[in-house]
Design an enzyme around this catalytic site. Structure first.
Site, PDB file in Angstrom:
ATOM      1  N   LEU A  13      21.706  45.950  45.085  1.00 16.00           N
ATOM      2  CA  LEU A  13      20.689  46.934  44.701  1.00 16.00           C
ATOM      3  C   LEU A  13      19.269  46.436  44.969  1.00 16.00           C
ATOM      4  O   LEU A  13      18.386  46.534  44.123  1.00 16.00           O
ATOM      5  CB  LEU A  13      20.859  47.307  43.226  1.00 16.00           C
ATOM      6  CG  LEU A  13      22.082  48.166  42.913  1.00 16.00           C
ATOM      7  CD1 LEU A  13      22.219  48.382  41.414  1.00 16.00           C
ATOM      8  CD2 LEU A  13      22.011  49.509  43.643  1.00 16.00           C
ATOM      9  N   ALA A  14      19.053  45.898  46.181  1.00 23.20           N
ATOM     10  CA  ALA A  14      17.681  45.709  46.648  1.00 23.20           C
ATOM     11  C   ALA A  14      17.192  47.081  47.094  1.00 23.20           C
ATOM     12  O   ALA A  14      17.899  48.088  46.948  1.00 23.20           O
ATOM     13  CB  ALA A  14      17.639  44.683  47.768  1.00 23.20           C
ATOM     14  N   VAL A  15      16.009  47.153  47.656  1.00 18.65           N
ATOM     15  CA  VAL A  15      15.408  48.454  47.933  1.00 18.65           C
ATOM     16  C   VAL A  15      16.255  49.299  48.889  1.00 18.65           C
ATOM     17  O   VAL A  15      16.419  50.506  48.690  1.00 18.65           O
ATOM     18  CB  VAL A  15      13.964  48.288  48.466  1.00 18.65           C
ATOM     19  CG1 VAL A  15      13.942  47.563  49.805  1.00 18.65           C
ATOM     20  CG2 VAL A  15      13.274  49.633  48.579  1.00 18.65           C
ATOM     21  N   GLY A  17      19.563  49.113  49.356  1.00 19.60           N
ATOM     22  CA  GLY A  17      20.759  49.547  48.656  1.00 19.60           C
ATOM     23  C   GLY A  17      20.490  50.680  47.679  1.00 19.60           C
ATOM     24  O   GLY A  17      21.227  51.670  47.635  1.00 19.60           O
ATOM     25  N   ALA A  79      22.693  39.111  55.152  1.00 17.13           N
ATOM     26  CA  ALA A  79      23.640  38.743  56.204  1.00 17.13           C
ATOM     27  C   ALA A  79      23.936  37.252  56.140  1.00 17.13           C
ATOM     28  O   ALA A  79      23.150  36.452  55.626  1.00 17.13           O
ATOM     29  CB  ALA A  79      23.075  39.120  57.574  1.00 17.13           C
ATOM     30  N   SER A 131      19.482  51.712  60.477  1.00 18.18           N
ATOM     31  CA  SER A 131      18.086  51.577  60.882  1.00 18.18           C
ATOM     32  C   SER A 131      17.237  52.694  60.292  1.00 18.18           C
ATOM     33  O   SER A 131      17.675  53.830  60.167  1.00 18.18           O
ATOM     34  CB  SER A 131      17.965  51.616  62.409  1.00 18.18           C
ATOM     35  OG  SER A 131      16.604  51.522  62.800  1.00 18.18           O
ATOM     36  N   LYS A 186      23.250  47.865  67.193  1.00 15.73           N
ATOM     37  CA  LYS A 186      22.100  47.722  66.288  1.00 15.73           C
ATOM     38  C   LYS A 186      21.230  46.544  66.717  1.00 15.73           C
ATOM     39  O   LYS A 186      19.985  46.613  66.641  1.00 15.73           O
ATOM     40  CB  LYS A 186      22.593  47.520  64.851  1.00 15.73           C
ATOM     41  CG  LYS A 186      21.487  47.247  63.820  1.00 15.73           C
ATOM     42  CD  LYS A 186      20.450  48.373  63.762  1.00 15.73           C
ATOM     43  CE  LYS A 186      19.604  48.338  62.495  1.00 15.73           C
ATOM     44  NZ  LYS A 186      18.851  47.098  62.279  1.00 15.73           N
ATOM     45  N   HIS A 189      19.208  47.699  69.567  1.00 20.88           N
ATOM     46  CA  HIS A 189      18.175  48.567  68.993  1.00 20.88           C
ATOM     47  C   HIS A 189      17.006  47.720  68.498  1.00 20.88           C
ATOM     48  O   HIS A 189      15.840  48.014  68.787  1.00 20.88           O
ATOM     49  CB  HIS A 189      18.762  49.379  67.844  1.00 20.88           C
ATOM     50  CG  HIS A 189      17.758  49.997  66.916  1.00 20.88           C
ATOM     51  ND1 HIS A 189      17.060  49.269  65.966  1.00 20.88           N
ATOM     52  CD2 HIS A 189      17.307  51.272  66.798  1.00 20.88           C
ATOM     53  CE1 HIS A 189      16.242  50.060  65.313  1.00 20.88           C
ATOM     54  NE2 HIS A 189      16.375  51.286  65.794  1.00 20.88           N
ATOM     55  N   ASN A 190      17.309  46.655  67.762  1.00 10.76           N
ATOM     56  CA  ASN A 190      16.239  45.822  67.221  1.00 10.76           C
ATOM     57  C   ASN A 190      15.492  45.085  68.324  1.00 10.76           C
ATOM     58  O   ASN A 190      14.281  44.876  68.229  1.00 10.76           O
ATOM     59  CB  ASN A 190      16.817  44.820  66.219  1.00 10.76           C
ATOM     60  CG  ASN A 190      17.156  45.467  64.886  1.00 10.76           C
ATOM     61  OD1 ASN A 190      17.349  46.674  64.811  1.00 10.76           O
ATOM     62  ND2 ASN A 190      17.232  44.680  63.840  1.00 10.76           N
ATOM     63  N   GLU A 193      13.198  47.491  69.741  1.00 15.08           N
ATOM     64  CA  GLU A 193      12.131  47.636  68.741  1.00 15.08           C
ATOM     65  C   GLU A 193      11.081  46.534  68.909  1.00 15.08           C
ATOM     66  O   GLU A 193       9.870  46.807  68.883  1.00 15.08           O
ATOM     67  CB  GLU A 193      12.755  47.569  67.349  1.00 15.08           C
ATOM     68  CG  GLU A 193      11.805  47.685  66.181  1.00 15.08           C
ATOM     69  CD  GLU A 193      12.545  47.512  64.862  1.00 15.08           C
ATOM     70  OE1 GLU A 193      12.111  46.664  64.057  1.00 15.08           O
ATOM     71  OE2 GLU A 193      13.555  48.217  64.641  1.00 15.08           O
ATOM     72  N   TYR A 194      11.522  45.299  69.110  1.00  7.26           N
ATOM     73  CA  TYR A 194      10.596  44.192  69.381  1.00  7.26           C
ATOM     74  C   TYR A 194       9.746  44.525  70.607  1.00  7.26           C
ATOM     75  O   TYR A 194       8.533  44.314  70.614  1.00  7.26           O
ATOM     76  CB  TYR A 194      11.373  42.901  69.659  1.00  7.26           C
ATOM     77  CG  TYR A 194      11.738  42.065  68.458  1.00  7.26           C
ATOM     78  CD1 TYR A 194      11.313  40.743  68.352  1.00  7.26           C
ATOM     79  CD2 TYR A 194      12.544  42.563  67.447  1.00  7.26           C
ATOM     80  CE1 TYR A 194      11.679  39.943  67.267  1.00  7.26           C
ATOM     81  CE2 TYR A 194      12.919  41.783  66.365  1.00  7.26           C
ATOM     82  CZ  TYR A 194      12.480  40.469  66.280  1.00  7.26           C
ATOM     83  OH  TYR A 194      12.839  39.693  65.206  1.00  7.26           O
ATOM     84  N   HIS A 454      25.650  22.605  95.926  1.00 10.39           N
ATOM     85  CA  HIS A 454      26.182  23.710  95.128  1.00 10.39           C
ATOM     86  C   HIS A 454      26.666  24.889  95.973  1.00 10.39           C
ATOM     87  O   HIS A 454      27.168  25.860  95.416  1.00 10.39           O
ATOM     88  CB  HIS A 454      25.122  24.188  94.137  1.00 10.39           C
ATOM     89  CG  HIS A 454      24.819  23.192  93.066  1.00 10.39           C
ATOM     90  ND1 HIS A 454      25.778  22.735  92.192  1.00 10.39           N
ATOM     91  CD2 HIS A 454      23.673  22.542  92.733  1.00 10.39           C
ATOM     92  CE1 HIS A 454      25.238  21.858  91.356  1.00 10.39           C
ATOM     93  NE2 HIS A 454      23.962  21.713  91.665  1.00 10.39           N
TER      94      HIS A 454
END
Length: 485
Positions: A13-15, A17, A79, A131, A186, A189-190, A193-194, A454
């Protein structure tokens, strides 16, 4: 009278949640909640959740007992190891067919591992990206679920009720794929977002330091841009940020220290790209730009050694603002092109059947990168589901062709002015490299063969045949085993 049972349980129950539970309840579902610090449960149920169809629980056993079968337990906790520890506590309390859902920013390999482990215990597992931040959790986030396919029908009614809706009413949530697919999408997505945030910040600095614009002028520009192809959540909040003032009249943005934080999802995206051999240059530069910003004291010292002599801008400010808008749009296209290329590589590697147009739809509402531009990406993949790169789509090719002169002008002006624009210039370099039919890697391969034997391929024989040259005349004919990392 039968005891009231909840449709879903939530732990944490953080913000995020709390807001997610309020969202779930507002859509007609009953939720049971638990938090390791049980005082939070009482504060929540006696506060903003009072009178709602929300059941407070003081133990995991009480939480599980309050749920309808098959039980669905949503974890909104930090996480990492905390998720594994909670899974171990839940497994003995659950029955075959029950579902554990991780809604945190877990790394996709962890989700893949946990899915296999939980399934081995007869249970089902979902790792879902969520998100949209606090507001999204409350009013409708973008959700990207993956994991056990059999779990999706069990949670679909709840997920698609609480998620954001695209302008056409479509839910911004659908099944992504097995294992860690949801959390991978996700993560990308992040990463995008960066990239988006860094691009906006670079344009902000070019206007502030290059054009000498004040916050009020820049606020007007971002307000105008939000009515163009750039219309998006991040442009909208940038407009609002630039206008926000402290009680003493100072602009808040001017008194914020220029040292950026990060929680790791951008880094994960770049590491994944390196592992897959995908050139994620723009997003990587965005991550490194945050790292560079964090060494504030070093930068201050270096700026005294190398004072920047700003080149006064000469010309039409309005014209340059339009140049910057076009450069931002072109760079943004590259950011998404690279992100989608990474998803395509991962789908091939992990056997995921990703719906790329559907992912764009999931990002149309609720999430941080939501924008009208995503509709064009959805249309591109509808035209060609096997599209290798967004830059190869006819629509985006025509758009880039129109934007390119301004893009080059903005990048060159930034370089000549001594104003850092790592993401804009990286995007342009990627575009130029991607659209060049003959790169200098022939020389690079010769160098590798010279010092390490190589080997190399030749243009006068079919691909797949490898050769070695005795460059010095005394190196012999033995060649190294060829492989690509």
């Amino acid at each position: 009278m039968a005891e009231r049972k909840a449709d879903i349980g939530l732990i944490g129950l953080a913000v995020m949640g709390e807001n997610l539970v309020m969202n779930i309840e507002s859509k007609g579902f009953t939720a049971a909640v638990y938090n390791r610090t049980v005082e939070k449960v009482d504060r929540f149920t006696e506060g903003r959740a009072k009178g709602k169809n929300i059941i407070g629980c003081h133990s995991l056993e009480e939480l599980i007992g309050a749920l309808k079968a098959p039980r669905k337990v949503f974890l909104m906790i930090r996480a990492g190891q905390a998720v594994d520890d909670m899974i171990e506590q839940l497994i003995p309390l659950l029955s075959p067919g029950d579902v554990i859902i991780d809604g945190g920013n877990s790394h996709f390999p962890d989700t893949d591992r946990r899915t296999k482990y939980v399934e081995s215990k007869g249970l089902l597992y979902i790792g879902t990206g969520v998100s949209g931040g606090e507001e999204g959790a409350l009013k409708g986030p973008s959700m990207m679920p993956g994991g056990s396919p059999a779990a999706w029908p069990l949670v679909k009614p709840i997920f698609q009720s609480i998620c954001a809706k695209a302008p056409d009413g479509s839910p911004c949530c659908d099944w992504v794929g097995e294992g860690g697919a949801g959390h991978f999408v996700k993560m990308v997505h992040n990463g995008i977002e960066y990239g988006d945030m860094q691009l906006i910040c670079e344009v902000y600095q070019l206007m502030r330091d290059g054009l000498g614009m004040d916050n009020e002028e820049m606020q007007e520009v971002f307000a105008a841009w939000n009515k163009t192809e750039l219309e998006s959540y991040l442009i909208e909040i940038t407009r609002d940020i630039l206008g926000h003032k402290e009680a003493d009249g100072r602009y808040t943005v001017d008194i914020i220290l220029d040292a950026a934080g990060q929680k790791g999802t951008g880094k994960w995206t770049c590491v994944s790209a390196l592992d897959s051999g995908v050139p994620l240059t723009l997003i990587s530069e965005a991550v490194f730009a945050r790292c560079l910003s964090s060494i504030k004291s070093e930068r201050v010292s270096a700026s005294a050694i190398y004072p920047h002599a700003r080149v006064p801008f000469e010309g039409s400010k309005d014209e340059m603002i339009e140049v910057l808008r076009k450069a931002l749009y072109a760079s943004k296209i590259v950011s998404y092109a690279q992100g989608y290329a990474l998803m395509r590589a991962a789908a091939s590697e992990y056997g995921w059947n990703l719906n790329y147009g559907g992912i764009a739809l999931m990002w149309r509402g609720g999430c941080i990168i939501r924008s009208v531009f995503l509709g064009k990406i959805k249309e591109a993949f509808e035209r060609d589901p096997a599209l290798s790169n967004l830059l190869c789509d006819g629509y985006f090719a025509s758009v880039i062709g129109e934007l390119l002169p301004s893009w080059r002008k903005a990048a060159s002006w930034a370089v000549l002015s001594g104003i850092p624009a790592p993401a804009i210039t990286a995007a342009l370099s990627y575009f130029d490299g991607y659209t060049t039919d003959r790169l200098p890697a022939n020389l690079l391969q010769a160098q590798r063969d010279y010092f390490g034997a190589h080997t190399y391929e030749r243009v006068d024989v079919p691909r797949g045949q490898f050769f070695h040259t005795d460059w010095t005349g005394h190196g012999g004919n033995t060649a190294s085993t060829g492989y690509t990392v």
